[in-house]
Design a protein around this motif. Structure first.
Motif, mmCIF file in Angstrom:
data_model
loop_
_atom_site.group_PDB
_atom_site.id
_atom_site.type_symbol
_atom_site.label_atom_id
_atom_site.label_comp_id
_atom_site.label_asym_id
_atom_site.label_seq_id
_atom_site.Cartn_x
_atom_site.Cartn_y
_atom_site.Cartn_z
ATOM 1 N N SER A 1 0.794 -1.009 -0.155
ATOM 2 C CA SER A 1 0.184 -0.452 -0.006
ATOM 3 C C SER A 1 0.873 0.968 0.608
ATOM 4 O O SER A 1 1.225 1.584 -0.682
ATOM 5 C CB SER A 1 -1.016 0.131 0.766
ATOM 6 O OG SER A 1 -2.246 0.746 1.290
ATOM 7 N N LEU B 1 -5.196 -2.868 -4.076
ATOM 8 C CA LEU B 1 -6.533 -3.744 -3.376
ATOM 9 C C LEU B 1 -7.236 -4.684 -4.346
ATOM 10 O O LEU B 1 -8.390 -5.547 -3.991
ATOM 11 C CB LEU B 1 -6.922 -1.893 -2.647
ATOM 12 C CG LEU B 1 -6.524 -1.698 -1.677
ATOM 13 C CD1 LEU B 1 -6.861 -0.054 -1.059
ATOM 14 C CD2 LEU B 1 -6.836 -2.268 -0.263
ATOM 15 N N THR B 2 -7.621 -3.888 -5.737
ATOM 16 C CA THR B 2 -8.053 -4.845 -6.250
ATOM 17 C C THR B 2 -7.373 -5.131 -7.708
ATOM 18 O O THR B 2 -6.197 -4.555 -7.376
ATOM 19 C CB THR B 2 -9.036 -4.067 -7.107
ATOM 20 O OG1 THR B 2 -9.937 -4.261 -7.780
ATOM 21 C CG2 THR B 2 -9.003 -2.774 -7.567
ATOM 22 N N ASP C 1 -16.100 -9.611 -3.346
ATOM 23 C CA ASP C 1 -15.854 -8.755 -1.968
ATOM 24 C C ASP C 1 -15.444 -7.687 -1.618
ATOM 25 O O ASP C 1 -15.190 -6.907 -3.245
ATOM 26 C CB ASP C 1 -14.053 -10.077 -2.509
ATOM 27 C CG ASP C 1 -12.526 -8.977 -1.805
ATOM 28 O OD1 ASP C 1 -12.604 -8.902 -0.866
ATOM 29 O OD2 ASP C 1 -11.462 -9.703 -1.874
ATOM 30 N N ARG D 1 -12.827 -5.667 -0.722
ATOM 31 C CA ARG D 1 -11.841 -5.698 -0.863
ATOM 32 C C ARG D 1 -11.979 -4.612 -2.643
ATOM 33 O O ARG D 1 -11.341 -3.269 -2.507
ATOM 34 C CB ARG D 1 -10.456 -5.743 -0.652
ATOM 35 C CG ARG D 1 -9.611 -6.237 0.097
ATOM 36 C CD ARG D 1 -8.540 -7.546 0.592
ATOM 37 N NE ARG D 1 -7.613 -7.012 -0.104
ATOM 38 C CZ ARG D 1 -6.652 -6.070 -0.032
ATOM 39 N NH1 ARG D 1 -6.933 -5.630 1.610
ATOM 40 N NH2 ARG D 1 -5.467 -6.214 -0.880
#
Length: 287
Positions: free
Chosen positions: A32, A90-91, A145, A147
């Motif tokens: 991140s 995140l994706t 999900d 996320r």
């Protein structure tokens, strides 16, 4: 520069831009905000060196004399740098790139309120169809999900900041040099994400990959695009920029085995097809 050479140059630029997703899939432990910090730092270093060589001791004075538009542009670039890398963690690469692709539509819509520019009927139609395509893409993923939903919301920061950036520059009426704006954006992004990155977890392997991204995925292609934009009309550049989405999804699929879900392929094709037709029509009208 000939049109053909400028066209080939922009294709190379989109190829370089498109490698971020697949490269981040080979990181060992960086996550991140740390991923964002290292890439932004290694973007700022070569851009700062380039600007220092070009302008020497005048660099600080030129940056300070850039005015409000330059610093707002730099702030928007920092948002784009940060949101993109956080969203990628995140994706999926496909989700992030297709979400980013709606930037021209956001720009046209925001120009209606900031600059009073009318939105053409074909652009309204493109906004509706592209919105439907994105809704189709994320309908199944969000329920499966959360996320993916978070990644999508973060990725939306990229086209929103991009739309604000270009409209602020047009409203100011100033000709802002993109290189120092990118440098300011990279410095702000690295400064903001530094405390959020502690304690560092990146390995030497991770730092090497992120340094490569900073130099070859951002600094070099962005500097090249500044020069090439002088020789290509805006609709043509927008069309060529869509290649980044195609290349990026292909790299992640082939290089990291990140196969997009069927609804992502369907919705993404609808979004990209709509954008391509909208920009091609604009290019035809310009011709």
């Amino acid at each position: 520069m000939s049109h053909r050479r400028a066209l080939a140059g922009m294709i190379v630029v989109t190829l370089l831009w498109s490698i971020a997703g697949v490269v981040t899939r080979f990181l060992d432990s960086a996550q991140s905000f740390e991923v964002t910090f290292w890439r932004s730092l290694f973007t700022a270093i070569p851009l700062g060196a380039y600007y220092a060589v070009a302008h020497g001791r005048q660099t600080p004075r030129l940056l300070m004399a850039g005015g409000k538009a330059l610093w707002i542009s730099g702030l928007m670039w920092s948002v784009m740098f940060t949101c993109f890398m956080v969203a990628i963690t995140l994706t999926t690469v496909a989700n992030v790139l297709v979400t980013m692709s709606v930037a021209p539509l956001f720009t046209a819509l925001l120009a209606r309120f900031m600059l009073g520019h009318p939105v053409k009927p074909r652009t309204w139609l493109a906004i509706v169809v592209a919105g439907a395509g994105i809704a189709w893409m994320y309908g199944a993923n969000v329920s499966a999900d959360s996320r993916h939903l978070m990644g999508t919301l973060v990725a939306l920061g990229v086209p929103i900041a991009g739309a604000i950036n270009w409209n602020i520059l047009q409203r100011s009426g100033q000709s802002v040099d993109l290189v120092p704006a990118l440098l300011i954006g990279a410095l702000i992004s690295s400064a903001v994400t530094l405390p959020l990155s502690m304690p560092f977890q990146a390995t030497a392997h991770d730092i090497g990959l992120l340094a490569m991204l900073g130099l070859f995925q951002l600094a070099i292609p962005c500097a090249l695009s500044v020069r090439l934009a002088r020789f290509l009309p805006a609709p043509e550049i927008s069309l060529l920029a869509l290649l980044e989405i195609v290349f990026g999804i292909a790299w992640a699929w082939l290089g990291a085995n990140e196969q997009p879900a069927p609804q992502v392929l369907t919705g993404g094709a609808l979004v990209l097809g709509t954008l391509a037709l909208n920009e091609a029509w604009g290019l035809r009208r310009r011709a």
